[in-house]
Scaffold this active site. Sequence first.
Site, PDB file in Angstrom:
ATOM      1  N   GLY A 206     -50.981  28.393   7.830  1.00  0.00           N
ATOM      2  CA  GLY A 206     -52.100  27.450   7.826  1.00  0.00           C
ATOM      3  C   GLY A 206     -52.148  26.658   6.534  1.00  0.00           C
TER       4      GLY A 206
ATOM      5  CB  CYS B  82     -64.975  31.651  13.127  1.00  0.00           C
ATOM      6  SG  CYS B  82     -65.264  30.356  11.915  1.00  0.00           S
TER       7      CYS B  82
ATOM      8  N   GLY C  27     -55.313  30.930   2.166  1.00  0.00           N
ATOM      9  CA  GLY C  27     -54.263  30.546   1.224  1.00  0.00           C
ATOM     10  C   GLY C  27     -53.782  31.711   0.368  1.00  0.00           C
TER      11      GLY C  27
ATOM     12  CB  SER D 209     -61.320  27.698  17.530  1.00  0.00           C
ATOM     13  OG  SER D 209     -60.482  28.687  16.992  1.00  0.00           O
TER      14      SER D 209
ATOM     15  CG  LEU E  92     -65.517  27.499  14.637  1.00  0.00           C
ATOM     16  CD1 LEU E  92     -66.217  28.705  15.244  1.00  0.00           C
ATOM     17  CD2 LEU E  92     -64.016  27.600  14.886  1.00  0.00           C
TER      18      LEU E  92
ATOM     19  CB  ILE F 113     -56.823  38.221   8.323  1.00  0.00           C
ATOM     20  CG1 ILE F 113     -56.249  37.487   7.114  1.00  0.00           C
ATOM     21  CG2 ILE F 113     -56.554  39.672   8.262  1.00  0.00           C
ATOM     22  CD1 ILE F 113     -56.755  37.969   5.748  1.00  0.00           C
ATOM     23  CG  ASN F 114     -60.506  33.433  11.261  1.00  0.00           C
ATOM     24  OD1 ASN F 114     -60.551  32.540  10.417  1.00  0.00           O
ATOM     25  ND2 ASN F 114     -60.787  33.227  12.536  1.00  0.00           N
TER      26      ASN F 114
ATOM     27  N   GLY G  18     -52.207  34.667   6.886  1.00  0.00           N
ATOM     28  CA  GLY G  18     -53.014  34.768   5.667  1.00  0.00           C
ATOM     29  C   GLY G  18     -52.164  34.624   4.423  1.00  0.00           C
TER      30      GLY G  18
END
Length: 298
Positions: free
Chosen positions: A259, A122, A211, A39, A66, A184-185, A237
């Site tokens: 991620g 975030c 994770g 981002s 960030l 999701i974040n 997610g």
Amino acid sequence: LCGVKLRNPTILASGFLGTTADLLVRVAENGAGAVTSKSCSLEPRKGHANPVVLDWGHGFINAVGLSNPGVEEEVKELKKATGKAGVPVIASIFADSVKNFGAIAEKISEAKPAFIEVNISCPNVESEFGRPFSSDPAVAAEVTEAVKANTRIPIIVKLSPNVADIKSIAKAVEQAGADAISAINTAGPGMVIDVESAKPILANKVGGVSGPAIKPIAVKCVYDICSAVEVPVVGIGGVSTGIDAVEMMMAGATAVGIGSAVYYRGIGVFKEICSEMSSFMQSHGYSKTSDFRGKALE
Ligand SMILES: Cc1cc2nc3c(=O)[nH]c(=O)nc-3n(C[C@H](O)[C@H](O)[C@H](O)COP(=O)(O)O)c2cc1C
């Protein structure tokens, strides 16, 4: 995804290896169906003091804050990446006000990414910016409208699990013009304390959790969102295996973001997940992902 063909449904999630063009291209070369950049904001941001990331045993907790070089530099990197990646490049943006979301959307569009992902979720910047934009349907819609008004590139609005009613946020951003939703974040924020020093390990004390530990939360959020909206959803997610990806797609996701698993399984994770999905599909008589997408919603 919104008329853009992905060679496979795995997408590099924002914040992992996505800081330079070379890294985005490397992930694409290693099999991702699309790649998302870290981002970026209008101005450069230093982020939080170290330590910012911890593998606590069941996933990560992070408060990177960030950090990014600012949109000017980011546009240069993204231009290189979109030319070389060979897969759709998703540019992730965030801002500290509705107006600045519009401004950065306009600026980042110069790099011609396939999508703009609007990070309204975030959890690491609350003290500076107040509540995340994702916690209020009206504010989330305002941001979406501001971004749409300033770009012709399709937008993916990224939602937070840390809300009372994610369906209402999803409906609000869909109505405001979101072309897709990602969720999701990170969850939380959470805290990990070092019992020897009796202090939180992260310098920021708290951080977003990601994770394997958050996968059931992510699946539930994706399920809720997909039951509330028509636009496609990127499920993110805790996706670490092909079976996790299938589960996310059975909850209604069109594609999956990956991620933390890049850390756990290495850069080969995209190809491995695809091959695990293929094995599952073969053994269960599915010939395409749409055969089982949203099956759990029926
Ligand atoms: C170290 C780290 C940095 C992240 N940076 C970003 C970011 O810049 N923008 C964003 O939208 N999400 C960011 N995320 C969230 C991820 O994109 C993703 O939504 C979350 O980690 C859940 O997916 P996972 O369980 O596969 O990691 C970050 C996560 C981690 C762990």
